[in-house]
Scaffold this active site. Structure first.
Site, short mmCIF file in Angstrom:
data_model
loop_
_atom_site.label_atom_id
_atom_site.label_comp_id
_atom_site.label_asym_id
_atom_site.label_seq_id
_atom_site.Cartn_x
_atom_site.Cartn_y
_atom_site.Cartn_z
N HIS A 295 50.92 19.14 69.63
CA HIS A 295 50.73 20.15 70.68
C HIS A 295 50.59 19.51 72.06
CE1 HIS A 295 50.22 22.86 67.40
NE2 HIS A 295 49.06 22.38 67.04
N HIS B 57 52.36 26.21 65.38
CA HIS B 57 52.58 25.26 64.29
C HIS B 57 53.95 25.48 63.65
CE1 HIS B 57 48.15 25.52 64.58
NE2 HIS B 57 48.24 24.22 64.41
#
Length: 336
Positions: free
Chosen positions: A56, A217
């Site tokens: 991320h 995700h």
């Protein structure tokens, strides 16, 4: 699959080593390289700690520094950091005012941060804010209820500024929970994520398809829809957020357009322009903006839009100086 890496197993550790070396003015490794922390901790201030799986970036390590986080714990790709990493960060950054844990609402993150808080409770005062900003309230198989997505950046910036201003632990926790009701995010993807361990895309779209409500995700969203123009896509997202957030004409909005890792900056600015025009067409006031690639999903082609209803107090916290690798503004900043 072609990626700049030596192996999937060493990718995260080598990336973190490069990050710390590149930003050594701001950050350093904590004990045993279990986390990244501010190079200079401020005694007497509540310590803010966050973290999550790698993939991320620049969240969360890129938000460590003055005006935001004191430490960030990183797990393997899309995998929560372990409780011992989080406990080590608590032990090293708590200077007596306690620690505030900022946690994205994913089951693994929530479980491991809760375990860490319990393990550290005998020697530290700890509060937790669980960020739930996704409009996709049905969960995703990885979370119960709203997911914590790009709005996490907004929460960390506002709480970081409040902590720098001397706010106490309980007051910071209360502000974080209040912000959960005033920040909403929705994402869209044009291509799935290629995960290094599996060398596969998390989902595959036809040339004329897009995924609405996607998570960070690589998990699929709430609907698969026909691809459209940028104005149509952005308009759909803004309208979905507005239906959930219910901003009034007197509210002042932060509009945050975030890239997922594979979207050119020019497209992000185009999307921001469309989002701003759409908000204004609804009679809404855009008071602050942020555009860029901050909360990614590895190489996903897509973006998210975050709207936050900010009061005068939060606007001042947003404007407050920040000096991190990924966010930097204000009079105090010095440059290498």
């Amino acid at each position: 699959m072609k990626k700049f890496m030596n192996s999937a197993e060493t990718l995260v550790a080598e990336s973190l080593a490069g990050f710390v070396a590149a930003h050594e003015r701001l950050v350093t490794f904590g004990a045993d390289r279990k986390f990244v922390r501010r190079r200079t901790l401020r005694p007497g201030k509540v310590a803010l700690i966050s973290g999550g799986g790698a993939g991320h970036e620049p969240m969360h390590i890129g938000f460590v520094g003055q005006g935001m986080l004191d430490a960030a714990c990183t797990g393997h790709v899309f995998t929560s950091p372990t409780p011992d990493q989080i406990v080590a960060a608590i032990d090293e950054t708590d200077s007596g005012a306690g620690c505030l844990l900022v946690v994205k609402n994913y089951d693994g993150d929530v479980m491991n941060f809760e375990m860490a808080a319990e393990l550290a409770a005998s020697g530290h005062r700890i509060a937790t804010v669980t960020v739930r900003d996704d409009v996709n309230s049905g969960g995703s198989g990885r979370s119960q209820g709203r997911r914590g997505v790009a709005g996490t950046l907004v929460v960390e910036k506002l709480l970081g500024a409040a902590a720098e201003a001397g706010w106490l632990l309980d007051d910071l926790g209360a502000l974080g929970e209040e912000l959960n009701g005033r920040i909403r995010t929705m994402g869209v993807s044009l291509r799935g994520v290629t995960v290094p361990d599996t060398e596969r895309q998390t989902f595959v779209l036809a040339d004329d398809e897009m995924e609405l409500g996607v998570g960070i995700h690589g998990e699929p969203g709430r609907a698969r829809a026909k691809f459209a123009t940028a104005h149509e896509i952005v308009g759909t997202i803004v309208e979905e957020i507005v239906k959930d957030l219910l901003p009034g004409r007197d509210d002042r909005l932060l509009v945050f357009v975030n890239g997922f890792g594979g979207t050119p900056v020019s497209e992000l600015y185009l999307a921001y322009n469309a989002a701003r025009l759409h908000c204004e067409s609804l009679g809404l006031t855009v008071a602050r903006s942020l555009v860029g690639t901050y909360v990614t999903s590895l190489d996903m082609a897509g973006l998210s839009i975050t709207l936050a209803r900010l009061e005068e107090r939060e606007l001042s916290f947003w404007d407050a100086p920040v000096d991190t690798a990924a966010l930097r503004w204000g009079a105090h900043c010095t440059f290498p």
